[in-house]
Design a protein around this motif. Sequence first.
Motif, PDB file in Angstrom:
ATOM      1  N   THR A 125       7.275  21.057  12.180  1.00  0.00           N
ATOM      2  CA  THR A 125       8.210  20.337  13.059  1.00  0.00           C
ATOM      3  C   THR A 125       9.646  20.791  12.811  1.00  0.00           C
ATOM      4  OG1 THR A 125       6.815  18.378  13.270  1.00  0.00           O
ATOM      5  CG2 THR A 125       9.174  18.053  13.568  1.00  0.00           C
ATOM      6  N   TYR A 126      10.018  20.946  11.549  1.00  0.00           N
ATOM      7  CA  TYR A 126      11.372  21.409  11.219  1.00  0.00           C
ATOM      8  C   TYR A 126      11.663  22.758  11.884  1.00  0.00           C
ATOM      9  CZ  TYR A 126      15.223  23.386   8.534  1.00  0.00           C
ATOM     10  OH  TYR A 126      16.404  24.001   8.181  1.00  0.00           O
ATOM     11  N   ILE A 127      10.708  23.690  11.767  1.00  0.00           N
ATOM     12  CA  ILE A 127      10.908  25.028  12.351  1.00  0.00           C
ATOM     13  C   ILE A 127      10.938  24.952  13.877  1.00  0.00           C
ATOM     14  CG2 ILE A 127       9.895  27.329  12.598  1.00  0.00           C
ATOM     15  CD1 ILE A 127      11.160  26.846   9.875  1.00  0.00           C
ATOM     16  N   ASN A 128      10.108  24.083  14.480  1.00  0.00           N
ATOM     17  CA  ASN A 128      10.099  23.951  15.934  1.00  0.00           C
ATOM     18  C   ASN A 128      11.440  23.438  16.460  1.00  0.00           C
ATOM     19  OD1 ASN A 128       7.488  24.888  16.434  1.00  0.00           O
ATOM     20  ND2 ASN A 128       6.589  22.894  16.002  1.00  0.00           N
ATOM     21  N   VAL A 129      11.986  22.446  15.772  1.00  0.00           N
ATOM     22  CA  VAL A 129      13.295  21.906  16.171  1.00  0.00           C
ATOM     23  C   VAL A 129      14.373  22.979  16.012  1.00  0.00           C
ATOM     24  CG1 VAL A 129      15.075  20.202  15.624  1.00  0.00           C
ATOM     25  CG2 VAL A 129      12.664  19.527  15.649  1.00  0.00           C
ATOM     26  N   LEU A 130      14.331  23.683  14.876  1.00  0.00           N
ATOM     27  CA  LEU A 130      15.291  24.758  14.634  1.00  0.00           C
ATOM     28  C   LEU A 130      15.172  25.844  15.702  1.00  0.00           C
ATOM     29  CD1 LEU A 130      17.398  26.181  12.841  1.00  0.00           C
ATOM     30  CD2 LEU A 130      15.492  27.132  11.518  1.00  0.00           C
ATOM     31  N   GLY A 131      13.934  26.254  15.998  1.00  0.00           N
ATOM     32  CA  GLY A 131      13.714  27.310  16.993  1.00  0.00           C
ATOM     33  C   GLY A 131      14.184  26.894  18.374  1.00  0.00           C
ATOM     34  N   TYR A 132      13.912  25.655  18.748  1.00  0.00           N
ATOM     35  CA  TYR A 132      14.355  25.142  20.058  1.00  0.00           C
ATOM     36  C   TYR A 132      15.882  25.198  20.157  1.00  0.00           C
ATOM     37  CZ  TYR A 132      14.359  22.071  24.177  1.00  0.00           C
ATOM     38  OH  TYR A 132      14.521  21.559  25.442  1.00  0.00           O
TER      39      TYR A 132
ATOM     40  N   THR B 293       8.330  24.158  22.268  1.00  0.00           N
ATOM     41  CA  THR B 293       7.816  22.908  22.847  1.00  0.00           C
ATOM     42  C   THR B 293       6.295  22.870  22.748  1.00  0.00           C
ATOM     43  OG1 THR B 293       9.671  22.781  24.407  1.00  0.00           O
ATOM     44  CG2 THR B 293       7.712  21.493  24.942  1.00  0.00           C
ATOM     45  N   LEU B 294       5.659  24.001  23.067  1.00  0.00           N
ATOM     46  CA  LEU B 294       4.199  24.096  22.956  1.00  0.00           C
ATOM     47  C   LEU B 294       3.753  23.883  21.513  1.00  0.00           C
ATOM     48  CD1 LEU B 294       1.313  24.842  23.818  1.00  0.00           C
ATOM     49  CD2 LEU B 294       1.953  27.251  23.591  1.00  0.00           C
TER      50      LEU B 294
ATOM     51  N   ASN C 208       5.055  19.457  29.532  1.00  0.00           N
ATOM     52  CA  ASN C 208       6.256  20.257  29.832  1.00  0.00           C
ATOM     53  C   ASN C 208       5.987  21.746  29.609  1.00  0.00           C
ATOM     54  OD1 ASN C 208       7.851  18.048  30.515  1.00  0.00           O
ATOM     55  ND2 ASN C 208       8.519  17.713  28.393  1.00  0.00           N
ATOM     56  N   ALA C 209       5.258  22.066  28.546  1.00  0.00           N
ATOM     57  CA  ALA C 209       4.940  23.471  28.273  1.00  0.00           C
ATOM     58  C   ALA C 209       4.083  24.063  29.383  1.00  0.00           C
ATOM     59  CB  ALA C 209       4.224  23.590  26.929  1.00  0.00           C
TER      60      ALA C 209
ATOM     61  N   MET D  36      -3.742  27.966  25.955  1.00  0.00           N
ATOM     62  CA  MET D  36      -3.606  27.216  24.717  1.00  0.00           C
ATOM     63  C   MET D  36      -3.068  25.810  24.989  1.00  0.00           C
ATOM     64  SD  MET D  36      -4.078  27.615  21.425  1.00  0.00           S
ATOM     65  CE  MET D  36      -4.061  29.393  21.235  1.00  0.00           C
ATOM     66  N   ALA D  37      -2.077  25.727  25.879  1.00  0.00           N
ATOM     67  CA  ALA D  37      -1.487  24.424  26.206  1.00  0.00           C
ATOM     68  C   ALA D  37      -2.518  23.504  26.866  1.00  0.00           C
ATOM     69  CB  ALA D  37      -0.288  24.617  27.128  1.00  0.00           C
ATOM     70  N   TYR D  38      -3.299  24.031  27.797  1.00  0.00           N
ATOM     71  CA  TYR D  38      -4.333  23.219  28.463  1.00  0.00           C
ATOM     72  C   TYR D  38      -5.394  22.740  27.464  1.00  0.00           C
ATOM     73  CZ  TYR D  38      -3.164  23.573  33.451  1.00  0.00           C
ATOM     74  OH  TYR D  38      -2.583  23.423  34.682  1.00  0.00           O
ATOM     75  N   PHE D  39      -5.746  23.612  26.522  1.00  0.00           N
ATOM     76  CA  PHE D  39      -6.768  23.256  25.542  1.00  0.00           C
ATOM     77  C   PHE D  39      -6.345  22.025  24.732  1.00  0.00           C
ATOM     78  CE2 PHE D  39      -8.285  23.785  21.096  1.00  0.00           C
ATOM     79  CZ  PHE D  39      -9.633  23.535  21.323  1.00  0.00           C
ATOM     80  N   PHE D  40      -5.134  22.072  24.175  1.00  0.00           N
ATOM     81  CA  PHE D  40      -4.666  20.931  23.375  1.00  0.00           C
ATOM     82  C   PHE D  40      -4.276  19.742  24.249  1.00  0.00           C
ATOM     83  CE2 PHE D  40      -4.370  24.176  20.076  1.00  0.00           C
ATOM     84  CZ  PHE D  40      -4.873  23.463  18.987  1.00  0.00           C
ATOM     85  N   PHE D  41      -3.881  20.013  25.487  1.00  0.00           N
ATOM     86  CA  PHE D  41      -3.603  18.924  26.424  1.00  0.00           C
ATOM     87  C   PHE D  41      -4.891  18.143  26.690  1.00  0.00           C
ATOM     88  CE2 PHE D  41      -2.593  17.434  30.879  1.00  0.00           C
ATOM     89  CZ  PHE D  41      -1.575  16.563  30.510  1.00  0.00           C
TER      90      PHE D  41
END
Length: 575
Positions: free
Chosen positions: A223-230, A246-247, A268-269, A284-289
């Motif tokens: 989560t930390y890296i995702n926020v940083l990357g965004y 976001t994905l 959103n992804a 990948m997004a549909y799979f986890f969705f």
Amino acid sequence: MSCAIAFFQKNIKLFFTSFLPIFLLFNSLTLFAFQTSSDSLSTKEYSYLRKLVYGNFKDSLKAIPYAQSYLYKAKIDNDTIKIANGFFYFSIVTQDEKIKDKYIDSMILYAKNLNTKLYPASAYFYKAKIAYNRGNFKKAIDLYLKTNEKAKESGNTHLFYASKKSMGILKSRIGEHQTALKELRQCYQYFSKCKKEKSRDYLRTLFALSDAYNLNKKLDSATYINVLGYTESITFKDEDFRHYFTLNEGINLFDKKNFTTAKDSLSNAIKEFKLNGDEANLSMAYFFFGKTLDALGEEKEAINAHIKVDEIFQNIAEIMPNNRENYEILINYYKKLGDKDNQLKYIQQLITVDSILHTNYRYLIKGVVQNYDTPRLLSEKQKIIDSLKTGKKTSYTIISILGIVSFLLSILWLINRRRQKQYKRRFEELYHKKDVPKKGDTKTALQQEKAKLTIPDEVVKEILNKLKIFENELGFTQQEISLTSLAKKFKTNSNYLSKIINTYKEKSFKHYINDLRINQSIVKLKTEPKFRNYTIKAIAQEMGFNTAEVFSKTFYNQNGIYPSYFIKELEKQIK
């Protein structure tokens, strides 16, 4: 599994064209058939021609003349570096994969003896990327290691870490999650220091690192890296990249069981990937969705999302190992409904998926198969086949096909199991085999053979002594050795040498040399740990074989197992 992998594949061509200025040798007749047009461009600067290659690389008909002129000019100038560059330009504009491989191999031929910051490391790097994109992960790993070695020697720190990052992504893909995380952390430390100059490399590293943290169940770090990357995507005005974070965070939230927020992120992804055409990450997004919706009790909507994954797979034929679960979900759903037609449909799709996974992931396929392993999958198919026999006559063709497939798979499974047992037994025999000198023939037999030879005794004795020295000094490891060259070295004629080897060694010259080489390779593999880390190609060359294929075939013919299997089992035995 790894979203970074799908993104990595989508951007591979753009990455090459912006990062590398290289590649290899081709047929001179082809290169100079365009001499007239090359003459008209030969007065242009290299930078001008390079700019036009990149400006037109998506249109090979426009780009090829500029690549040809660049290479023609480089050959006239006898500039090895620019010749290598010219072959690289050819490789990025050609559409024919076989011809592309020729350019790449020729580029390495020119680049391998250079000692610059760029070459030969970048040539190996490019070839590694091609191997990775074709699913040849073993070859890609070897080439990445070669890249790292050469980049370190030349002091090309950026290329060293770019290669290391690619290896980290690859290792994530084949299930070596802990090792991948360690390498990607090191890459992050490097790229974060040069993020202003190399922002896209920095963002890609963050994306891969986030994925690695998730796969290692370090969810807060992910989560930390995702926020940083965004945030960094916006800072560096690369806002399209933020959708990938976001994905990743949507997947991370699912693993944290924060399903409502995960649903919003994944939704959103999906919208963004529909717009940018990235179908691999859309899958990948549909799979986890779908998995998120199911966790929220929205089963029908979840199944629709999993059906979307199947539709995308049929369109792009690309699937990640954990997406195999997608078909297990669909099979179980339709089984619960009693819908045999759809159950059969997705079982067949699962067989197709397994064949792809078995091809691209043959080194980890045992770890991929989860709830539906091969015996159970075959059993499920057979049950459906039996029920459909009394139902729909129109299904007979499908039943027959599935029955044959089931039978063939069973036979293949049995054959493979038997072969593995044979390989294991042969390894044990070879591992415990002692190098006992072969007893000579009886005196009578030797005298009979001498009589047949009609060669003076002193000549025979001299040649046998020279053969003994030849064996002790490992002269057989020299490449291109022949009966004629050895006879010349022994100062005798090839006819005498051939007859003496046939009689006293009881084999032809070719088998005599190859047997010595194979036996020596076994001794070195048993006794030298460093030698076991060599590639098969390197071992083959060390023993005097011209190619890895000839070495492997000869090793198998003599011992009944391949050298790669012997090394793998030897490592287990020693550990």
